[in-house]
Motif scaffolding. Sequence first.
Motif, PDB file in Angstrom:
ATOM      1  N   ARG A 298      41.427  53.259  32.340  1.00 37.63           N
ATOM      2  CA  ARG A 298      42.558  53.943  31.698  1.00 37.63           C
ATOM      3  C   ARG A 298      42.393  53.942  30.171  1.00 37.63           C
ATOM      4  NH1 ARG A 298      46.540  51.583  34.928  1.00 37.63           N
ATOM      5  NH2 ARG A 298      46.744  49.938  33.392  1.00 37.63           N
TER       6      ARG A 298
ATOM      7  N   TYR B 109      60.134  43.199  37.388  1.00 37.82           N
ATOM      8  CA  TYR B 109      58.756  42.935  36.980  1.00 37.82           C
ATOM      9  C   TYR B 109      57.850  44.034  37.533  1.00 37.82           C
ATOM     10  CZ  TYR B 109      60.394  38.119  36.220  1.00 37.82           C
ATOM     11  OH  TYR B 109      61.054  37.005  35.809  1.00 37.82           O
TER      12      TYR B 109
ATOM     13  N   ALA C  19      51.175  36.248  47.111  1.00 37.17           N
ATOM     14  CA  ALA C  19      50.260  36.916  48.053  1.00 37.17           C
ATOM     15  C   ALA C  19      49.329  35.888  48.694  1.00 37.17           C
ATOM     16  CB  ALA C  19      49.438  37.962  47.301  1.00 37.17           C
TER      17      ALA C  19
ATOM     18  N   ARG D 109      39.816  41.197  50.532  1.00 31.71           N
ATOM     19  CA  ARG D 109      40.455  42.475  50.204  1.00 31.71           C
ATOM     20  C   ARG D 109      41.490  42.284  49.094  1.00 31.71           C
ATOM     21  NH1 ARG D 109      41.464  44.379  55.131  1.00 31.71           N
ATOM     22  NH2 ARG D 109      39.711  45.796  55.275  1.00 31.71           N
ATOM     23  N   GLY D 110      42.194  41.133  49.163  1.00 31.27           N
ATOM     24  CA  GLY D 110      43.170  40.827  48.117  1.00 31.27           C
ATOM     25  C   GLY D 110      42.492  40.649  46.770  1.00 31.27           C
TER      26      GLY D 110
ATOM     27  N   PHE E 290      48.378  48.961  45.781  1.00 28.32           N
ATOM     28  CA  PHE E 290      47.805  47.698  45.311  1.00 28.32           C
ATOM     29  C   PHE E 290      48.434  46.517  46.068  1.00 28.32           C
ATOM     30  CE2 PHE E 290      48.728  44.071  42.469  1.00 28.32           C
ATOM     31  CZ  PHE E 290      47.444  43.581  42.288  1.00 28.32           C
TER      32      PHE E 290
ATOM     33  N   GLY F  36      46.965  46.057  49.523  1.00 27.77           N
ATOM     34  CA  GLY F  36      45.624  45.465  49.472  1.00 27.77           C
ATOM     35  C   GLY F  36      45.679  43.996  49.109  1.00 27.77           C
ATOM     36  N   LEU F  37      46.569  43.663  48.186  1.00 27.44           N
ATOM     37  CA  LEU F  37      46.704  42.275  47.729  1.00 27.44           C
ATOM     38  C   LEU F  37      47.020  41.334  48.895  1.00 27.44           C
ATOM     39  CD1 LEU F  37      46.783  40.590  45.095  1.00 27.44           C
ATOM     40  CD2 LEU F  37      49.234  41.001  45.030  1.00 27.44           C
ATOM     41  N   PHE F  38      47.769  41.856  49.852  1.00 23.49           N
ATOM     42  CA  PHE F  38      48.142  41.032  51.004  1.00 23.49           C
ATOM     43  C   PHE F  38      47.098  41.120  52.125  1.00 23.49           C
ATOM     44  CE2 PHE F  38      52.304  39.069  50.350  1.00 23.49           C
ATOM     45  CZ  PHE F  38      52.571  39.552  49.077  1.00 23.49           C
TER      46      PHE F  38
ATOM     47  N   THR G 215      54.800  40.020  36.357  1.00 24.00           N
ATOM     48  CA  THR G 215      54.248  40.537  37.618  1.00 24.00           C
ATOM     49  C   THR G 215      53.362  39.512  38.338  1.00 24.00           C
ATOM     50  OG1 THR G 215      52.449  41.540  36.374  1.00 24.00           O
ATOM     51  CG2 THR G 215      54.294  42.962  36.895  1.00 24.00           C
TER      52      THR G 215
ATOM     53  N   GLU H  89      40.173  32.694  44.658  1.00 27.38           N
ATOM     54  CA  GLU H  89      39.944  34.146  44.776  1.00 27.38           C
ATOM     55  C   GLU H  89      40.514  34.884  43.568  1.00 27.38           C
ATOM     56  OE1 GLU H  89      40.116  34.089  49.653  1.00 27.38           O
ATOM     57  OE2 GLU H  89      41.919  34.479  48.491  1.00 27.38           O
TER      58      GLU H  89
ATOM     59  N   SER I   6      54.371  39.656  31.595  1.00 32.23           N
ATOM     60  CA  SER I   6      55.279  40.691  32.116  1.00 32.23           C
ATOM     61  C   SER I   6      56.047  40.219  33.347  1.00 32.23           C
ATOM     62  CB  SER I   6      54.483  41.953  32.474  1.00 32.23           C
ATOM     63  OG  SER I   6      53.617  41.678  33.556  1.00 32.23           O
TER      64      SER I   6
ATOM     65  N   VAL J 219      46.493  35.041  48.550  1.00 30.95           N
ATOM     66  CA  VAL J 219      45.259  34.986  47.768  1.00 30.95           C
ATOM     67  C   VAL J 219      45.160  33.575  47.206  1.00 30.95           C
ATOM     68  CG1 VAL J 219      44.045  35.930  45.759  1.00 30.95           C
ATOM     69  CG2 VAL J 219      45.507  37.417  47.123  1.00 30.95           C
TER      70      VAL J 219
ATOM     71  N   PHE K  24      42.194  46.686  40.295  1.00 31.29           N
ATOM     72  CA  PHE K  24      43.330  46.889  39.384  1.00 31.29           C
ATOM     73  C   PHE K  24      42.880  46.667  37.935  1.00 31.29           C
ATOM     74  CE2 PHE K  24      46.821  45.249  36.866  1.00 31.29           C
ATOM     75  CZ  PHE K  24      47.847  46.149  37.138  1.00 31.29           C
TER      76      PHE K  24
ATOM     77  N   GLU L 133      53.930  38.458  42.090  1.00 33.94           N
ATOM     78  CA  GLU L 133      53.353  39.102  43.271  1.00 33.94           C
ATOM     79  C   GLU L 133      51.999  38.484  43.627  1.00 33.94           C
ATOM     80  OE1 GLU L 133      52.415  43.264  42.981  1.00 33.94           O
ATOM     81  OE2 GLU L 133      52.913  43.561  45.080  1.00 33.94           O
ATOM     82  N   ILE L 134      51.217  38.191  42.603  1.00 30.28           N
ATOM     83  CA  ILE L 134      49.902  37.585  42.827  1.00 30.28           C
ATOM     84  C   ILE L 134      50.089  36.201  43.459  1.00 30.28           C
ATOM     85  CG2 ILE L 134      47.772  36.802  41.674  1.00 30.28           C
ATOM     86  CD1 ILE L 134      48.078  39.718  41.110  1.00 30.28           C
TER      87      ILE L 134
ATOM     88  N   SER M  89      41.362  43.904  45.477  1.00 25.77           N
ATOM     89  CA  SER M  89      42.484  44.700  44.923  1.00 25.77           C
ATOM     90  C   SER M  89      42.743  44.312  43.468  1.00 25.77           C
ATOM     91  CB  SER M  89      43.764  44.477  45.743  1.00 25.77           C
ATOM     92  OG  SER M  89      43.594  44.960  47.028  1.00 25.77           O
ATOM     93  N   ILE M  90      42.720  43.013  43.188  1.00 28.61           N
ATOM     94  CA  ILE M  90      42.951  42.558  41.804  1.00 28.61           C
ATOM     95  C   ILE M  90      41.802  43.058  40.920  1.00 28.61           C
ATOM     96  CG2 ILE M  90      43.193  40.549  40.276  1.00 28.61           C
ATOM     97  CD1 ILE M  90      44.332  39.009  42.655  1.00 28.61           C
TER      98      ILE M  90
END
Lengths: 316, 258
Positions: free
Chosen positions: B24, A88, B100, B9-10, A101, A104-106, B93, B106, B91, B102, B17, B96-97, B13-14
């Motif tokens: 982009r 992933y 974390a 901070r978490g 990233f 920072g996420l943590f 991913t 948040e 996807s 978070v 992102f 990870e979120i 970061s999102i």
Amino acid sequence: MAALLSIENLDKRYAGGLHALKSVDLAIERGEIFALLGPNGAGKTTLINVICGIVTPSSGRVLVDGHDTVRDFRITRRHTGLVPQELYTDMFETVWDTVSFSRGLFGLKPDPAHIERVLRDLSLWEKRDNAIMTLSGGMKRRVLIAKALAHEPKLLFLDEPTAGVDVELRRDMWRLIEKLRETGVTIVLTTHYIEEAERMADRVGVIRRGEIIVVDETASLMKKLGRKHLSLHLQETMTKLPASLDDWSLTLAEGGRRLDYSFAAEEEHACVPALLKRLQAEGIEFTNLNTRQSTLEEIFVELVHEEEDQQVEETS
Amino acid sequence: MSAPMLNLRGAWSIYRFEMARFKRTLWQSLATPILTTVLYFIVFGSAIGPRIGDIDAINYGAFIVPGLILLTVFTQSLNNASFGIYMPKFSGTIYEILSAPVSTAELVLAYVGAAATKSVLLGLIILATAQLFVDLNVGHPVWMLVYLVMVAFAFSLAGFIIGIWAEGFEALQFIPMLVVTPLTFLGGVFYSIDMLPETWQTVSLFNPIVYIVSGFRYFFFGSGDVSVWVSLAALGGFIGLCLAIVSYIVRTGHKLKS
């Protein structure tokens, strides 16, 4: 010192009815490498996902360094890293950006020196500005590991880290795991390559249908549950074994040219010398002998099948 | 071991992102809404507008500006927020979120904040573009901006809910295309509801978009189809409804965690 990870009476039943974890109890000590083995669908990934906060447990609790993963999730997740089984990744991100990233996420401040160290350790430094979609499968796997290490976890879960990677990368992974252990990281890994567990793990746990059926030190497990196989190549062909050898479960093979003896690994000292003496007394001579110990894989297969057989018996 | 009560901070970061994704694809993100708006100005403002005349003493070209801004803000807020949370789900991913430190609150703040920021930026760019076509004086610029942020926040919350609910890309488009766009076109973007026959005026009052567009227009021209307080109450009610659904998601992890 208390275990770093403590799982107490953990149960998970999905909305669809699947009972994925059944009263799981497990303790993982600090600094150890623990291999969680089990067939597909046994509950390995569910167990890891519950610990990491991705799946909500139905009952029971998980403590990381004494903190409850539900109540004190900010503390426990801060110290836990996860490398998932599937690749992933955010395809359009660069390696550097995605790893930064994750840090920072943590909740950690940027630390370019740490990110550089992690990328160098994983041979990703040269690829730091590449978009992830341009990397090979093995490199993507390394990126996932780098992401999991970005926040310097104490407890790292590697869910089948070497699945589908080439031999060279697998060896790199082994070296990395050893290196992480040296820095004090506690590692829980699941793998289908049992030799990997045999080589790396201090302890092994086997999970089947959501239940932990055995947990032991790898060496001890192999001694307790492993079997040794002794093969004697006889000087003269035998058609029948004398009754005095009935105490040993011997079998004749190769048309009476070979005598096979299989026994529990921990009984080695008790039974082999006695057998050899008895053979000498019976005038049975041999020209060569071979011994072989069952691998962890054989023990694993036997354990899993034993459980299956028991279940078949219970239901029939 | 101790951990902070919040992981700002978490969340940051999102947020970053999501904004990086916007950067982009900056040209695609800007080109479509700006081009569409320019076309509206050319067709409705320059070609048809002079034949329509003024509405409530406001030049027709200027009259449609608040509605056109909101048309973009509605669709962009819904699309950005729904896509933002749906993509990690799609996807994988999201693992990870979710793993974390978070909190779900948040997480919502980060995704909704990023989506709302993008839409507000687009809204302001469209406002600047509009100045090239029509003479426009914003009567209450500060309140207009506050209201714009509130609208962007409300529709980003709604978009987040759609992204959580959606199980495929078609579902992501369903509500924006089949519900919000028709309601917006019938919500007084291009006309005042006073111009409709009485029956349709009554029907229009059941369209929540009418209240939101009217309120926004008030902060431009000092007048709207309904009282500005009614508009604010409607917008507040919509935000409240979205927050209630989001708080259910936060509490239960609905469709986020199994």
